[in-house]
Scaffold this active site. Structure first.
Site, short mmCIF file in Angstrom:
data_model
loop_
_atom_site.label_atom_id
_atom_site.label_comp_id
_atom_site.label_asym_id
_atom_site.label_seq_id
_atom_site.Cartn_x
_atom_site.Cartn_y
_atom_site.Cartn_z
N GLY A 130 0.79 -1.23 0.00
CA GLY A 130 0.00 0.00 0.00
C GLY A 130 0.82 1.28 0.00
N ASN A 143 1.82 2.94 -2.62
CA ASN A 143 1.19 3.87 -3.58
C ASN A 143 -0.10 4.44 -3.02
OD1 ASN A 143 2.59 4.09 -6.35
ND2 ASN A 143 2.80 1.92 -5.82
N MET A 157 -3.74 -7.53 -6.74
CA MET A 157 -3.22 -8.75 -7.37
C MET A 157 -4.31 -9.63 -7.98
SD MET A 157 -0.08 -8.30 -7.08
CE MET A 157 0.72 -9.85 -7.45
N LYS A 158 -5.51 -9.09 -8.15
CA LYS A 158 -6.60 -9.88 -8.71
C LYS A 158 -7.05 -9.28 -10.03
CE LYS A 158 -6.66 -12.56 -5.23
NZ LYS A 158 -6.33 -13.98 -5.34
N ILE A 159 -7.66 -10.11 -10.85
CA ILE A 159 -8.22 -9.62 -12.11
C ILE A 159 -9.52 -8.88 -11.78
CG2 ILE A 159 -9.21 -10.34 -14.34
CD1 ILE A 159 -6.25 -10.93 -14.26
N ASN A 204 -4.26 1.84 -13.65
CA ASN A 204 -3.37 0.93 -12.92
C ASN A 204 -1.93 1.45 -13.04
OD1 ASN A 204 -2.47 -1.50 -11.60
ND2 ASN A 204 -1.89 -2.32 -13.61
N HIS A 209 2.01 -0.03 -13.19
CA HIS A 209 2.74 -1.28 -13.41
C HIS A 209 4.24 -1.00 -13.38
CE1 HIS A 209 3.31 -5.34 -14.83
NE2 HIS A 209 4.23 -4.88 -15.65
C1 GRF Z 1 3.85 -1.44 -7.33
O1 GRF Z 1 5.18 -1.60 -7.67
C2 GRF Z 1 2.98 -1.46 -8.55
O2 GRF Z 1 3.64 -1.04 -9.70
C3 GRF Z 1 2.59 -2.90 -8.69
O3 GRF Z 1 2.51 -3.39 -7.39
C4 GRF Z 1 3.33 -2.62 -6.53
C5 GRF Z 1 2.47 -2.20 -5.38
O4 GRF Z 1 3.22 -1.62 -4.34
N1 GRF Z 1 1.39 -3.02 -9.48
P1 GRF Z 1 2.45 -0.95 -3.14
O5 GRF Z 1 1.48 -1.98 -2.57
O6 GRF Z 1 1.75 0.27 -3.64
O7 GRF Z 1 3.54 -0.60 -2.14
#
Ligand code: GRF
Length: 187
Positions: free
Chosen positions: A14, A16, A88-90, A105, A107
């Protein structure tokens, strides 16, 4: 400015989410985070929702009713914008269709390169000169929607998976808010 009500979907750390929460508290940031949805009960990111008094729900993606549950909460909190951040889910087609052009999203690679998981090890294996992160719209294919922003850095000889992760995440904390500002500037 009327801020759009946003929901952040998470599954893990979390970081981000934390970064987006702090940006969303700025007066001119276009979204306000009003809801957090986590696919995991013990996701560390849930602690940020608690700390900042943001409503959160855990919706187990293995639950066969999970799309209805998610939609129920999105409606309840009048959410009009979704940010996936380490989810992590679709996301189901129904949700993607309803939130068309309003679900994004982040990535950890320079898309379209290295879609999917384990990006850092694959970047090293392929001897890439550059890597970085991408913010993109979500469509029905994995890590595939229209790109909003990419940020990159050059690899150095001593880089390993840990250093790539650190450098990439540092860029993510700039890229995600910038992408959101860009989206709403153009609307
Ligand atoms: C990030 O690196 C993002 O690009 C990827 O999953 C990670 C999530 O990190 N999709 P966080 O949970 O926000 O620390």
């Amino acid at each position: 400015m009327v801020k759009r009500k946003a929901c952040v979907f998470i599954s893990g750390q979390g970081s981000n989410l934390k970064n987006l929460i702090s940006h969303s508290r700025e007066k001119n940031f276009p979204i306000n985070i009003c809801l957090v949805i986590s696919s995991k009960k013990n996701a560390h990111g849930v602690s940020y929702a608690k700390k900042f008094n943001i409503p959160y729900v855990i919706v187990d993606a293995n639950d066969k009713n999970h799309t209805n549950k998610i939609l129920y909460f999105l409606r309840k909190y009048k959410i009009s914008f979704i940010c996936l951040a380490g989810y992590m889910k679709i996301v189901s087609k129904r949700i993607i269709n309803i939130y068309h052009k309003s679900i994004i999203n982040i990535h950890p690679s320079l898309l379209p390169k290295f879609k999917g998981l384990n990006t850092f090890s694959r970047v090293l294996e392929k001897n890439e000169k550059k890597t970085g992160c991408t913010v993109h719209y979500v469509n029905n294919k994995l890590d595939d929607g229209k790109i909003i922003i990419k940020k990159s850095f050059n690899l150095i000889k001593s880089d390993n998976q840990d250093s790539l992760k650190l450098k990439t995440q540092k860029l993510e904390y700039r890229a995600y808010p910038e992408a959101i500002i860009k989206i709403f500037r153009n609307r």
